[in-house]
Design a protein around this motif. Structure first.
Motif, PDB file in Angstrom:
ATOM      1  N   ALA A  92      -2.652   7.873 -19.463  1.00  0.00           N
ATOM      2  CA  ALA A  92      -3.031   8.975 -18.581  1.00  0.00           C
ATOM      3  C   ALA A  92      -2.531   8.719 -17.165  1.00  0.00           C
ATOM      4  CB  ALA A  92      -4.550   9.134 -18.570  1.00  0.00           C
ATOM      5  N   GLN A  93      -2.230   7.467 -16.886  1.00  0.00           N
ATOM      6  CA  GLN A  93      -1.842   7.080 -15.530  1.00  0.00           C
ATOM      7  C   GLN A  93      -0.780   5.994 -15.591  1.00  0.00           C
ATOM      8  OE1 GLN A  93      -4.710   4.760 -13.088  1.00  0.00           O
ATOM      9  NE2 GLN A  93      -4.579   6.487 -11.668  1.00  0.00           N
ATOM     10  N   VAL A  94       0.102   6.017 -14.598  1.00  0.00           N
ATOM     11  CA  VAL A  94       1.116   4.975 -14.430  1.00  0.00           C
ATOM     12  C   VAL A  94       0.886   4.351 -13.059  1.00  0.00           C
ATOM     13  CG1 VAL A  94       3.584   4.462 -14.237  1.00  0.00           C
ATOM     14  CG2 VAL A  94       2.799   6.222 -15.832  1.00  0.00           C
ATOM     15  N   VAL A  95       0.849   3.034 -13.006  1.00  0.00           N
ATOM     16  CA  VAL A  95       0.762   2.321 -11.730  1.00  0.00           C
ATOM     17  C   VAL A  95       2.064   1.555 -11.556  1.00  0.00           C
ATOM     18  CG1 VAL A  95      -0.421   0.534 -10.399  1.00  0.00           C
ATOM     19  CG2 VAL A  95      -1.749   2.149 -11.788  1.00  0.00           C
ATOM     20  N   ILE A  96       2.701   1.777 -10.421  1.00  0.00           N
ATOM     21  CA  ILE A  96       3.914   1.045 -10.053  1.00  0.00           C
ATOM     22  C   ILE A  96       3.528   0.074  -8.950  1.00  0.00           C
ATOM     23  CG2 ILE A  96       6.253   1.203  -9.104  1.00  0.00           C
ATOM     24  CD1 ILE A  96       6.043   2.535 -11.840  1.00  0.00           C
ATOM     25  N   SER A  97       3.904  -1.179  -9.096  1.00  0.00           N
ATOM     26  CA  SER A  97       3.626  -2.144  -8.034  1.00  0.00           C
ATOM     27  C   SER A  97       4.904  -2.871  -7.645  1.00  0.00           C
ATOM     28  CB  SER A  97       2.549  -3.140  -8.453  1.00  0.00           C
ATOM     29  OG  SER A  97       2.995  -3.944  -9.506  1.00  0.00           O
ATOM     30  N   LEU A  98       4.988  -3.135  -6.353  1.00  0.00           N
ATOM     31  CA  LEU A  98       6.060  -3.953  -5.795  1.00  0.00           C
ATOM     32  C   LEU A  98       5.405  -5.174  -5.157  1.00  0.00           C
ATOM     33  CD1 LEU A  98       8.279  -1.338  -3.887  1.00  0.00           C
ATOM     34  CD2 LEU A  98       8.603  -2.224  -6.191  1.00  0.00           C
ATOM     35  N   SER A  99       6.018  -6.313  -5.348  1.00  0.00           N
ATOM     36  CA  SER A  99       5.547  -7.553  -4.753  1.00  0.00           C
ATOM     37  C   SER A  99       6.748  -8.287  -4.182  1.00  0.00           C
ATOM     38  CB  SER A  99       4.871  -8.403  -5.830  1.00  0.00           C
ATOM     39  OG  SER A  99       4.522  -9.661  -5.351  1.00  0.00           O
ATOM     40  N   ASP A 100       6.548  -8.979  -3.066  1.00  0.00           N
ATOM     41  CA  ASP A 100       7.687  -9.677  -2.466  1.00  0.00           C
ATOM     42  C   ASP A 100       8.066 -10.948  -3.223  1.00  0.00           C
ATOM     43  OD1 ASP A 100       5.507 -11.230  -1.640  1.00  0.00           O
ATOM     44  OD2 ASP A 100       6.330 -11.584   0.355  1.00  0.00           O
ATOM     45  N   ARG A 101       7.244 -11.318  -4.206  1.00  0.00           N
ATOM     46  CA  ARG A 101       7.501 -12.500  -5.038  1.00  0.00           C
ATOM     47  C   ARG A 101       6.766 -12.300  -6.360  1.00  0.00           C
ATOM     48  NH1 ARG A 101       4.512 -16.159  -0.839  1.00  0.00           N
ATOM     49  NH2 ARG A 101       5.242 -14.433   0.390  1.00  0.00           N
ATOM     50  N   PRO A 102       7.151 -12.985  -7.403  1.00  0.00           N
ATOM     51  CA  PRO A 102       6.407 -12.854  -8.662  1.00  0.00           C
ATOM     52  C   PRO A 102       4.976 -13.365  -8.483  1.00  0.00           C
ATOM     53  CG  PRO A 102       8.531 -13.911  -9.049  1.00  0.00           C
ATOM     54  CD  PRO A 102       8.335 -13.841  -7.555  1.00  0.00           C
ATOM     55  N   VAL A 103       4.027 -12.582  -8.939  1.00  0.00           N
ATOM     56  CA  VAL A 103       2.625 -12.986  -8.917  1.00  0.00           C
ATOM     57  C   VAL A 103       2.032 -12.716 -10.298  1.00  0.00           C
ATOM     58  CG1 VAL A 103       2.276 -12.645  -6.432  1.00  0.00           C
ATOM     59  CG2 VAL A 103       1.859 -10.761  -8.000  1.00  0.00           C
ATOM     60  N   GLU A 104       1.094 -13.548 -10.679  1.00  0.00           N
ATOM     61  CA  GLU A 104       0.434 -13.373 -11.962  1.00  0.00           C
ATOM     62  C   GLU A 104      -0.506 -12.170 -11.879  1.00  0.00           C
ATOM     63  OE1 GLU A 104      -2.407 -15.919 -14.989  1.00  0.00           O
ATOM     64  OE2 GLU A 104      -1.255 -16.977 -13.452  1.00  0.00           O
ATOM     65  N   PHE A 105      -0.498 -11.329 -12.898  1.00  0.00           N
ATOM     66  CA  PHE A 105      -1.332 -10.137 -12.909  1.00  0.00           C
ATOM     67  C   PHE A 105      -2.803 -10.520 -12.804  1.00  0.00           C
ATOM     68  CE2 PHE A 105      -3.781  -6.849 -15.150  1.00  0.00           C
ATOM     69  CZ  PHE A 105      -3.490  -5.776 -14.325  1.00  0.00           C
ATOM     70  N   GLY A 106      -3.513  -9.874 -11.894  1.00  0.00           N
ATOM     71  CA  GLY A 106      -4.942 -10.074 -11.736  1.00  0.00           C
ATOM     72  C   GLY A 106      -5.338 -11.288 -10.918  1.00  0.00           C
ATOM     73  N   VAL A 107      -4.366 -12.038 -10.433  1.00  0.00           N
ATOM     74  CA  VAL A 107      -4.655 -13.237  -9.642  1.00  0.00           C
ATOM     75  C   VAL A 107      -4.464 -12.908  -8.162  1.00  0.00           C
ATOM     76  CG1 VAL A 107      -3.936 -15.607  -9.148  1.00  0.00           C
ATOM     77  CG2 VAL A 107      -3.986 -14.777 -11.508  1.00  0.00           C
ATOM     78  N   ILE A 108      -5.435 -13.251  -7.356  1.00  0.00           N
ATOM     79  CA  ILE A 108      -5.340 -13.015  -5.918  1.00  0.00           C
ATOM     80  C   ILE A 108      -4.261 -13.923  -5.344  1.00  0.00           C
ATOM     81  CG2 ILE A 108      -6.558 -13.184  -3.710  1.00  0.00           C
ATOM     82  CD1 ILE A 108      -9.125 -12.516  -5.267  1.00  0.00           C
ATOM     83  N   SER A 109      -3.326 -13.328  -4.629  1.00  0.00           N
ATOM     84  CA  SER A 109      -2.216 -14.061  -4.014  1.00  0.00           C
ATOM     85  C   SER A 109      -2.127 -13.642  -2.551  1.00  0.00           C
ATOM     86  CB  SER A 109      -0.908 -13.759  -4.743  1.00  0.00           C
ATOM     87  OG  SER A 109      -0.991 -14.125  -6.086  1.00  0.00           O
ATOM     88  N   PRO A 110      -2.942 -14.240  -1.688  1.00  0.00           N
ATOM     89  CA  PRO A 110      -3.022 -13.779  -0.297  1.00  0.00           C
ATOM     90  C   PRO A 110      -1.719 -13.899   0.486  1.00  0.00           C
ATOM     91  CG  PRO A 110      -4.298 -15.787  -0.588  1.00  0.00           C
ATOM     92  CD  PRO A 110      -3.830 -15.361  -1.943  1.00  0.00           C
TER      93      PRO A 110
END
Length: 111
Positions: free
Chosen positions: A72-90
């Protein structure tokens, strides 16, 4: 993956059929080093246009060729580096946009 801004964007992964606020959600995650808070050259408005394009030109064609329930929904994310899904990467810069699929196109949803 080509985007309107011309910034380098690399596909990281896709997470399919996860529950979201609007029902099943497909998440497409990309690495875009130029969005970095320190030293990056791409601002949020520019990245937002890139994310909408990624939804329409990258995510939708892949959703259309899959079998099973449609998200029902698509989420697109951009990150400046690879991060593990669901892990806080401050230290990571991350942008997210959510879209509904309406008449075969991505329609932005305000969070």
């Amino acid at each position: 993956v080509p985007v309107p801004s011309g910034q380098p964007v690399t596909f990281l992964d896709a997470i399919w059929n996860e529950p979201g606020p609007a029902g099943l959600t497909a998440r497409f995650r990309f690495v875009a080093p130029q969005i970095a808070q320190h030293g990056g050259t791409v601002d949020f408005d520019t990245a937002s246009a890139d994310m909408e394009d990624l939804c329409n030109t990258y995510a939708l064609p892949r959703i259309e060729t899959t079998t099973g329930p449609r998200p029902a929904q698509v989420v697109i994310s951009l990150s400046d580096r690879p991060v593990e899904f669901g892990v806080i990467s401050p230290d990571a810069t991350q942008f997210f946009e959510a879209y509904s699929i309406v008449d075969g196109a991505c329609v932005w949803e305000a969070f």
